[in-house]
Design a protein around this motif. Structure first.
Motif, short mmCIF file in Angstrom:
data_model
loop_
_atom_site.label_atom_id
_atom_site.label_comp_id
_atom_site.label_asym_id
_atom_site.label_seq_id
_atom_site.Cartn_x
_atom_site.Cartn_y
_atom_site.Cartn_z
N ALA A 114 0.83 -1.21 0.00
CA ALA A 114 0.00 0.00 0.00
C ALA A 114 0.86 1.26 0.00
O ALA A 114 0.61 2.21 -0.76
N ILE A 115 1.90 1.27 0.81
CA ILE A 115 2.79 2.43 0.88
C ILE A 115 3.56 2.61 -0.42
O ILE A 115 3.64 3.71 -0.97
N VAL A 116 4.10 1.53 -0.95
CA VAL A 116 4.88 1.60 -2.19
C VAL A 116 3.97 1.96 -3.37
O VAL A 116 4.40 2.65 -4.30
N MET A 117 2.71 1.57 -3.34
CA MET A 117 1.78 1.91 -4.42
C MET A 117 1.60 3.43 -4.54
O MET A 117 1.61 3.97 -5.65
N VAL A 118 1.48 4.12 -3.42
CA VAL A 118 1.36 5.58 -3.44
C VAL A 118 2.63 6.20 -4.00
O VAL A 118 2.59 7.07 -4.88
N TYR A 119 3.78 5.73 -3.50
CA TYR A 119 5.07 6.20 -4.01
C TYR A 119 5.16 5.98 -5.53
O TYR A 119 5.56 6.87 -6.28
N ASN A 120 4.78 4.78 -5.98
CA ASN A 120 4.87 4.44 -7.41
C ASN A 120 4.02 5.36 -8.27
O ASN A 120 4.48 5.83 -9.31
N PHE A 121 2.79 5.60 -7.87
CA PHE A 121 1.92 6.43 -8.69
C PHE A 121 2.49 7.83 -8.82
O PHE A 121 2.59 8.38 -9.93
N ILE A 122 2.86 8.42 -7.71
CA ILE A 122 3.36 9.80 -7.72
C ILE A 122 4.63 9.92 -8.55
O ILE A 122 4.74 10.78 -9.42
N THR A 123 5.60 9.04 -8.31
CA THR A 123 6.87 9.16 -9.02
C THR A 123 6.74 8.81 -10.50
O THR A 123 7.36 9.46 -11.35
N ARG A 124 5.93 7.83 -10.84
CA ARG A 124 5.76 7.48 -12.25
C ARG A 124 5.01 8.56 -13.00
O ARG A 124 5.30 8.83 -14.16
N LYS A 125 4.05 9.17 -12.35
CA LYS A 125 3.32 10.27 -12.98
C LYS A 125 4.28 11.42 -13.27
O LYS A 125 4.27 11.99 -14.35
N ILE A 126 5.12 11.74 -12.32
CA ILE A 126 6.07 12.85 -12.49
C ILE A 126 7.13 12.52 -13.54
O ILE A 126 7.37 13.31 -14.46
N PHE A 127 7.76 11.37 -13.43
CA PHE A 127 8.94 11.09 -14.26
C PHE A 127 8.64 10.41 -15.59
O PHE A 127 9.36 10.61 -16.56
N LEU A 128 7.60 9.59 -15.66
CA LEU A 128 7.28 8.93 -16.93
C LEU A 128 6.42 9.81 -17.82
O LEU A 128 6.71 10.00 -19.00
N GLU A 129 5.36 10.32 -17.25
CA GLU A 129 4.40 11.06 -18.06
C GLU A 129 4.96 12.38 -18.57
O GLU A 129 4.73 12.77 -19.69
N ASN A 130 5.69 13.06 -17.73
CA ASN A 130 6.19 14.36 -18.12
C ASN A 130 7.52 14.32 -18.85
O ASN A 130 8.04 15.34 -19.24
N GLY A 131 8.06 13.13 -18.99
CA GLY A 131 9.31 12.96 -19.74
C GLY A 131 10.52 13.59 -19.08
O GLY A 131 11.47 13.96 -19.74
#
Length: 132
Positions: A114-131
């Motif tokens: 549960a904790i890592v899921m929140v971390y994953n969403f936030i960091t992937r949104k920032i670093f993957l989506e925004n390039g």
């Protein structure tokens, strides 16, 4: 995926992908620990790694608006770095919960996930989506 995917759609899709990744992660961990006789930290690391590959493919294809500004190799490298950090968080939580608080490893894994899921969403949104 088109660039018109809303944040709410992404969160819902991320939850589905995360649920699938969790089933893979949890199932492989239990199998390796209970059937394979591996230490829970080793089986947890292996299962986490297997689920990351599934999660990457689904995240890039279905969840996030990956711009294509970077190559797939670069996107995968970013995903792996973020995932290794997530693995570190996962392992630390598992170790603290199991070895220090004596919480059964199967229960500890749910909290860590549960904790890592929140971390994953936030960091992937920032670093993957925004390039970035």
């Amino acid at each position: 995926m088109d660039n018109k995917t809303t944040l709410m759609q992404q969160i819902i899709r991320f939850a589905f992908v995360g649920g699938g990744a969790f089933v893979i992660d949890y199932g492989v961990m239990i199998f390796l620990t209970e059937v394979g006789g591996l230490n829970y930290l080793i089986s947890s690391a292996i299962s986490f790694t297997v689920s990351v590959i599934f999660n990457y493919i689904m995240s890039v294809k279905w969840v996030f608006n990956v711009s294509g500004e970077r190559s797939q190799t670069q996107d995968f490298a970013v995903f792996i770095v973020l995932s290794v950090i997530g693995l570190g968080i996962n392992s630390l939580i598992m170790w603290i919960a199991v070895d220090k608080f004596h919480i059964f490893y199967m229960i500890s894994k749910i909290g860590a996930t549960a904790i890592v899921m929140v971390y994953n969403f936030i960091t992937r949104k920032i670093f993957l989506e925004n390039g970035k």
